[in-house]
Design a protein around this motif. Sequence first.
Motif, PDB file in Angstrom:
ATOM      1  N   PRO A  12     -33.178 -25.853   9.510  1.00 17.10           N
ATOM      2  CA  PRO A  12     -34.237 -25.750   8.483  1.00 17.10           C
ATOM      3  C   PRO A  12     -35.490 -25.092   9.040  1.00 17.10           C
ATOM      4  CG  PRO A  12     -34.057 -28.016   9.297  1.00 17.10           C
ATOM      5  CD  PRO A  12     -33.106 -27.180  10.114  1.00 17.10           C
TER       6      PRO A  12
ATOM      7  N   GLY B 177     -35.471 -25.875  15.028  1.00 16.42           N
ATOM      8  CA  GLY B 177     -35.679 -24.862  16.048  1.00 16.42           C
ATOM      9  C   GLY B 177     -36.313 -23.608  15.507  1.00 16.42           C
TER      10      GLY B 177
ATOM     11  N   ALA C 228     -39.553 -11.032  -2.104  1.00 16.83           N
ATOM     12  CA  ALA C 228     -39.571 -10.608  -3.501  1.00 16.83           C
ATOM     13  C   ALA C 228     -40.923 -10.067  -3.911  1.00 16.83           C
ATOM     14  CB  ALA C 228     -39.213 -11.797  -4.386  1.00 16.83           C
TER      15      ALA C 228
END
Length: 499
Positions: free
Chosen positions: A174, A204, A250
């Motif tokens: 994550p 990490g 985006a």
Amino acid sequence: MQELSHFIDGKLVKGQSGRFADVFNPATGEVQAKVPLASNDEMAAAIASASQAQVAWGATNPQKRGRVMMNMVNLLNRDMDKLAEALSREHGKTIPDAKGDVQRGLEVFEFCIGAPHLLKGEFTESAGPGIDMYSMRQPLGVVSGITPFNFPAMVPMWKMAPALASGNAFILKPSERAPSVPLMLAELMKEAGLPDGVLQVMNGDKEAVDAILDNETIQAIGFVGSTPIAQYIYSRGCANGKRVQCFGGAKNHMIIMPDADLDQAADALIGAGYGAAGERCMAISVAVPVGDETADRLIEKLVPRIEKLKVGPYTAGDDIDYGPVVTGAAKANIERLVQAGVDQGAKLVVDGRGFKMQGYENGFFVGPHLFDHVTTDMDIYTTEIFGPVLSTVRAQTYEEALALAMDHEYGNGTAIFTRDGDTARDFASRINIGMVGINVPIPVPLAYHTFGGWKKSGFGDLNQHGPDAFRFYTRTKTVTSRWPSGLKEGGEFHFKAME
Ligand code: NAD
């Protein structure tokens, strides 16, 4: 100071590398925890252990795996408030937004309860004399997901649910900026009945990611994050022979036609442009009104709405419109881009610069900004700002507006606001962007459809969640079988015996 862990073989395990990253409370600006950054050796050990655990999980019948998914849905509902609070504390988004983040992940678990159906293969009887042919979907082995900070619950669940329901072991890496909720999800998966080792959460940074990219046991990588990292992971992962899908940044345009309901369009732009402080990959960051009259009227409607926005910490209540951005670095980057917009000649209609949140002066709050007369060469148009900044680019015709969205390098989401069915249909058909809204500003597909951008917003062949996720995390094996008895009478033996 709280020291967070990894989740390995069914328990929380302290990091061994001696390296840590700061986890902030964005509302106060304080460091509230330290997250360990896994070394290459820690990653290799967790992956090897997952590989062993996968054998039995892959052989577990899909209905039983589906029941674990069902249990997880119930646990997520049970712990919704707790998860939302932990999420808001690290990310900064409001509690209703945080609950939405959990809910949109939960819905993918709901979809994955149907694993037995989704994994069903195909069968052809009597493909030849005594010959049957069938195909089956099998798990890949150990697969992984690398996820961004802005949806710390939803995106990890989009990845882990289909991967696990398909019988894989899953390594989640994550975001180091919002690591607590993914660890809580792992504990819930254990409570739901997932065997130890099948899901490992390894915190990490680049070292952990590179360990995934280069480890021979990892068969597939699902990444979500910014485009430069998406491109890096896609090329290195593919070069190492892995199956890779990467979803990137985006710049989502919303076209407002002269016949649109402008109050509805303005309300939509407020939610889609400023909600979650603009830190959504489906946020609308560019408004494209068609015609100067539409533009003038739209700006007139937007300004008072923006001035009424309530910015604050998630603890201030559910009527807060948006909270702080995730880190001081994110805030500084937004401020730099706003200044570039001013310097390059855009008109700053609502100026959020210098915004201070009373009582939270060290928090990472950014005031809302609205630009008009933005042109395509400006940094605020070409770059993803990921903050509460809406840029207005005026177009004179529908074709000009359409071309703007089509020519932008990103292609995640887009929307058109119009009352005209022909225009809406033409837009949906011609636009080169993955997710399209018609009078819907944030057209995020539901769990049983698939989610994915085009152009520099998506790399790889298949989308996230929905049926595509099961295709991504499985491989097809096709078996052709012949039984001698079927050959006895030119393949008619079976039918005669039945009469
Ligand atoms: P990011 O690219 O900084 O980080 C994403 C992941 O990559 C994290 O787990 C991080 O640890 C890792 N990472 C960061 N730098 C790395 C490096 N040099 N080498 C290897 N790994 C590295 O993205 P973010 O800031 O966490 O998230 C915001 C971005 O994600 C925005 O661009 C947003 O548009 C995008 N996003 C896209 C989607 C989508 O579906 N298209 C969804 C959500 C967010």
